[in-house]
Design an enzyme around this catalytic site. Structure first.
Site, PDB file in Angstrom:
ATOM      1  N   HIS A   1       0.913  -1.066   0.112  1.00  0.00           N
ATOM      2  CA  HIS A   1      -0.030  -0.017  -0.064  1.00  0.00           C
ATOM      3  C   HIS A   1       0.881   1.355   0.032  1.00  0.00           C
ATOM      4  O   HIS A   1       1.682   1.177   0.894  1.00  0.00           O
ATOM      5  CB  HIS A   1      -0.763   0.131   1.141  1.00  0.00           C
ATOM      6  CG  HIS A   1      -1.703  -0.956   1.283  1.00  0.00           C
ATOM      7  ND1 HIS A   1      -3.021  -0.964   0.373  1.00  0.00           N
ATOM      8  CD2 HIS A   1      -1.899  -2.032   1.972  1.00  0.00           C
ATOM      9  CE1 HIS A   1      -3.934  -2.056   0.485  1.00  0.00           C
ATOM     10  NE2 HIS A   1      -3.361  -2.871   1.405  1.00  0.00           N
TER      11      HIS A   1
ATOM     12  N   PHE B   1     -10.434  -8.117  13.208  1.00  0.00           N
ATOM     13  CA  PHE B   1     -10.425  -6.913  14.052  1.00  0.00           C
ATOM     14  C   PHE B   1     -12.070  -6.502  13.863  1.00  0.00           C
ATOM     15  O   PHE B   1     -12.418  -6.114  12.624  1.00  0.00           O
ATOM     16  CB  PHE B   1      -9.468  -5.906  13.588  1.00  0.00           C
ATOM     17  CG  PHE B   1      -8.247  -6.562  13.126  1.00  0.00           C
ATOM     18  CD1 PHE B   1      -7.652  -6.694  11.855  1.00  0.00           C
ATOM     19  CD2 PHE B   1      -7.272  -7.130  14.107  1.00  0.00           C
ATOM     20  CE1 PHE B   1      -6.781  -7.215  11.874  1.00  0.00           C
ATOM     21  CE2 PHE B   1      -6.375  -7.775  14.005  1.00  0.00           C
ATOM     22  CZ  PHE B   1      -5.894  -7.674  12.624  1.00  0.00           C
TER      23      PHE B   1
ATOM     24  N   ASP C   1     -14.507  -4.080  13.422  1.00  0.00           N
ATOM     25  CA  ASP C   1     -14.716  -2.896  12.878  1.00  0.00           C
ATOM     26  C   ASP C   1     -16.220  -2.789  12.396  1.00  0.00           C
ATOM     27  O   ASP C   1     -16.947  -3.458  12.567  1.00  0.00           O
ATOM     28  CB  ASP C   1     -13.488  -2.535  11.969  1.00  0.00           C
ATOM     29  CG  ASP C   1     -13.858  -3.227  10.880  1.00  0.00           C
ATOM     30  OD1 ASP C   1     -13.850  -2.550   9.743  1.00  0.00           O
ATOM     31  OD2 ASP C   1     -14.351  -4.389  10.569  1.00  0.00           O
TER      32      ASP C   1
ATOM     33  N   ASP D   1      -8.599 -11.134   7.401  1.00  0.00           N
ATOM     34  CA  ASP D   1      -9.315  -9.992   7.874  1.00  0.00           C
ATOM     35  C   ASP D   1      -8.668  -8.760   6.995  1.00  0.00           C
ATOM     36  O   ASP D   1      -9.321  -8.193   6.067  1.00  0.00           O
ATOM     37  CB  ASP D   1      -8.899  -9.403   9.043  1.00  0.00           C
ATOM     38  CG  ASP D   1      -9.499  -8.123   9.320  1.00  0.00           C
ATOM     39  OD1 ASP D   1      -8.729  -7.147   8.898  1.00  0.00           O
ATOM     40  OD2 ASP D   1     -10.195  -7.915  10.320  1.00  0.00           O
TER      41      ASP D   1
ATOM     42  N   ASP E   1     -10.037  -4.831   2.403  1.00  0.00           N
ATOM     43  CA  ASP E   1      -9.337  -4.507   1.052  1.00  0.00           C
ATOM     44  C   ASP E   1     -10.365  -4.660  -0.128  1.00  0.00           C
ATOM     45  O   ASP E   1     -10.780  -3.824  -0.783  1.00  0.00           O
ATOM     46  CB  ASP E   1      -8.166  -5.115   0.629  1.00  0.00           C
ATOM     47  CG  ASP E   1      -6.891  -4.302   1.615  1.00  0.00           C
ATOM     48  OD1 ASP E   1      -5.747  -5.162   1.644  1.00  0.00           O
ATOM     49  OD2 ASP E   1      -6.862  -3.335   2.282  1.00  0.00           O
TER      50      ASP E   1
HETATM   51  N1  LIG Z   1     -11.044  -5.500  10.171  1.00  0.00           N
HETATM   52  C1  LIG Z   1     -10.293  -4.298   9.980  1.00  0.00           C
HETATM   53  N2  LIG Z   1     -10.466  -3.206  10.070  1.00  0.00           N
HETATM   54  C2  LIG Z   1      -9.827  -2.224   9.394  1.00  0.00           C
HETATM   55  C3  LIG Z   1      -8.607  -2.564   8.452  1.00  0.00           C
HETATM   56  C4  LIG Z   1      -8.089  -1.148   8.231  1.00  0.00           C
HETATM   57  C5  LIG Z   1      -7.055  -0.931   7.208  1.00  0.00           C
HETATM   58  N3  LIG Z   1      -5.911  -2.088   7.332  1.00  0.00           N
HETATM   59  C6  LIG Z   1      -4.890  -1.929   6.518  1.00  0.00           C
HETATM   60  C7  LIG Z   1      -3.646  -2.745   6.668  1.00  0.00           C
HETATM   61  C8  LIG Z   1      -3.795  -3.776   6.187  1.00  0.00           C
HETATM   62  C9  LIG Z   1      -4.931  -3.982   5.419  1.00  0.00           C
HETATM   63  O1  LIG Z   1      -4.641  -4.579   4.061  1.00  0.00           O
HETATM   64  C10 LIG Z   1      -5.376  -2.665   5.175  1.00  0.00           C
HETATM   65  O2  LIG Z   1      -5.005  -2.181   3.740  1.00  0.00           O
HETATM   66  C11 LIG Z   1      -8.932  -0.182   8.606  1.00  0.00           C
HETATM   67  N4  LIG Z   1      -9.785  -0.711   9.585  1.00  0.00           N
HETATM   68  C12 LIG Z   1     -10.989  -0.232  10.075  1.00  0.00           C
HETATM   69  O3  LIG Z   1     -12.096   0.026   9.304  1.00  0.00           O
HETATM   70  C13 LIG Z   1     -12.776   1.046   9.478  1.00  0.00           C
HETATM   71  C14 LIG Z   1     -12.379   2.333   8.491  1.00  0.00           C
HETATM   72  O4  LIG Z   1     -13.042   1.977   7.322  1.00  0.00           O
HETATM   73  P1  LIG Z   1     -12.913   2.920   6.200  1.00  0.00           P
HETATM   74  O5  LIG Z   1     -13.583   4.309   6.604  1.00  0.00           O
HETATM   75  O6  LIG Z   1     -13.883   2.420   5.020  1.00  0.00           O
HETATM   76  O7  LIG Z   1     -11.750   3.140   5.797  1.00  0.00           O
HETATM   77  C15 LIG Z   1     -12.294   1.697  11.043  1.00  0.00           C
HETATM   78  O8  LIG Z   1     -12.812   0.847  11.793  1.00  0.00           O
HETATM   79  C16 LIG Z   1     -10.782   1.134  10.924  1.00  0.00           C
HETATM   80  O9  LIG Z   1     -10.375   0.776  12.232  1.00  0.00           O
HETATM   81  C17 LIG Z   1      -8.396  -3.867   8.238  1.00  0.00           C
HETATM   82  O10 LIG Z   1      -7.412  -4.125   7.638  1.00  0.00           O
HETATM   83  N5  LIG Z   1      -9.093  -4.592   8.855  1.00  0.00           N
END
Ligand SMILES: Nc1nc2c(c(CN[C@H]3C=C[C@H](O)[C@@H]3O)cn2[C@@H]2O[C@H](COP(=O)(O)O)[C@@H](O)[C@H]2O)c(=O)[nH]1
Length: 406
Positions: free
Chosen positions: A96, A285, A287, A378, A383
């Site tokens: 990224h 995670f 979210d 996850d 992504d």
């Molecule tokens: N479960 C989970 N939640 C994640 C991520 C990520 C980004 N991780 C990066 C690192 C490696 C991955 O490949 C991603 O590129 C953000 N979030 C959560 O989502 C919400 C943001 O959403 P939106 O407003 O649409 O961007 C917010 O609660 C944020 O805490 C994840 O990976 N998993």
């Protein structure tokens, strides 16, 4: 001296009523060995976060959120195929463009700040062009990427935004400076600005007072245990203590504490500051994006009242049963997906091998078979959901809860 030597007058070696001296530690250990209690000193017991067991409890007691077993099995295979096609591994994290690329302590500080503030980016604005966004490198970034862009932009402007001693220096790190760091390209501010400042001040105090001003020292204290680091973070930093009461039971979700460990593991490819011998203890995670994706895949189903509430973009209160059922059931669903993949593809060993890809004398084979764990599933689901969002292919909105927990 044998502990229970008949020649020795009978006395309790632990507490001798006639003596006020301390129990003899050697005797205590001998007694523990004799009673088969020995060897398991607290420091030897592997740390557990209890998140997965709490997620199963939530799933078992959920009323408005359920899983579809057949769809979950089918989704597992689809996810596996797509992850293989994209060679999904820890390396994907660094691919990224906005993520930090150097593998050093500065990146540890970056990731700590990123996951300290990794919450609640969704906008209340219906008009897309009016929503909060960060302008950086000629592009407008929203959601999670707006946070990463804001941090990178501040560093480019020589603001030491990733330094904990800056966060506690209220003379230089004023609220105005922080408003500048998180300034939006639209009239809408970053959501929960005040709460983000409070998280930085509090976490800065803890890091500077207890951990020598760097999160690298917390990693060191965790002795390469992912669960241990999650527990250390949730114990010392209140703003990571993502837990609540559900059906009268305390349940831990620990979303940001877990993604903090996962981001370190992925960024450092399972080495250096990212080396954890128990990385597979980290769950998905909880979210607001993954539940949306799991619903879109048909794995997760909502009761009619919950579904119509979400579709009408109405807020769901943090800590409410609906919210906890959405979060806990999504953790459990990803665990079932992970188990199904491992069952169907026994050649996959856990991703705890270095960097999440299997060592192999055949590089081509290694390229095709990547270790699988809840983290990589996850990351893939998040992504993928973001691609669907960009293509306007969301089949249901994400739920709207304002909180600092995710
Ligand atoms: N479960 C989970 N939640 C994640 C991520 C990520 C980004 N991780 C990066 C690192 C490696 C991955 O490949 C991603 O590129 C953000 N979030 C959560 O989502 C919400 C943001 O959403 P939106 O407003 O649409 O961007 C917010 O609660 C944020 O805490 C994840 O990976 N998993």
């Amino acid at each position: 001296m044998p502990l229970l030597d008949p020649a020795t007058p009978t006395r309790n070696p632990l507490v001798d009523a006639n003596s006020d001296d301390e129990a003899d530690p050697e005797l205590v250990e001998l007694l523990r060995q004799h009673l088969g209690l020995s060897g398991k000193k607290s420091k030897d017991v592997p740390p557990e976060t209890k998140v997965l067991e709490n997620a199963q409890y939530i799933f078992d007691n959920a009323i408005d959120v359920a899983l579809n077993p057949a769809q979950t099995k089918e989704a597992a295979e689809t996810i596996w195929q797509m992850m293989q096609k994209k060679s999904y591994s820890t390396q994907t994290w660094s691919d990224h463009e906005l993520h930090p690329q150097t593998k050093d302590e500065g990146t540890v500080d970056f990731i700590f700040l990123m996951d300290l503030l990794n919450f609640s980016f969704w906008s209340g604005e219906s008009e897309e062009s009016r929503r909060f966004c960060i302008e950086y490198r000629g592009r407008r970034w929203t959601g999670y990427w707006s946070l990463v862009a804001a941090i990178q932009r501040a560093l480019d402007e020589d603001i030491p935004i990733t330094s904990p001693d800056f966060w506690v220096d209220e003379e230089n790190c004023t609220d105005e400076v922080l408003r500048h760091v998180f300034r939006s390209a639209t009239d809408e501010d970053i959501p929960m600005f005040k709460e983000r400042v409070q998280c930085m001040r509090e976490a800065g105090e803890v890091l500077c007072n207890e951990f020598g001003g760097s999160f690298a020292n917390c990693i060191d204290d965790a002795n390469q245990s992912a669960a241990g680091l999650v527990n250390l973070v949730t114990e010392h930093f209140e703003c990571f203590r993502d837990e609540t009461i559900f059906n009268g039971k305390r349940v831990r979700l620990y979303k940001r504490a877990q993604i903090l460990v996962a981001d370190l593991w992925a960024c450092f490819n399972g080495e250096s500051f990212g080396e954890f011998h128990d990385i597979d203890k980290i769950t998905m995670f909880a979210d607001y994006r993954i539940p949306q994706m799991l619903h879109q895949l048909g794995c997760m189903r909502y009761s009619p009242s919950l579904e119509s509430h979400i579709r009408s973009l109405k807020p769901i209160v943090s800590g409410s049963n609906w919210e906890v059922e959405l979060r806990g059931t999504s953790i459990w669903c990803v665990e079932l997906i992970r188990r199904e993949i491992e069952k169907r593809h026994p050649e996959v060993r856990a991703a705890s091998t270095k960097g999440g890809s299997l060592p192999s004398d055949n590089i081509d084979q290694a390229a095709n078979i990547h270790g699988i764990n809840a983290i990589l599933i996850d990351f893939f689901l998040y992504d993928t959901m973001k691609v669907l969002e960009r293509e306007n292919n969301e089949s249901i909105p994400h739920h709207r809860t304002r909180s600092i927990w995710y």
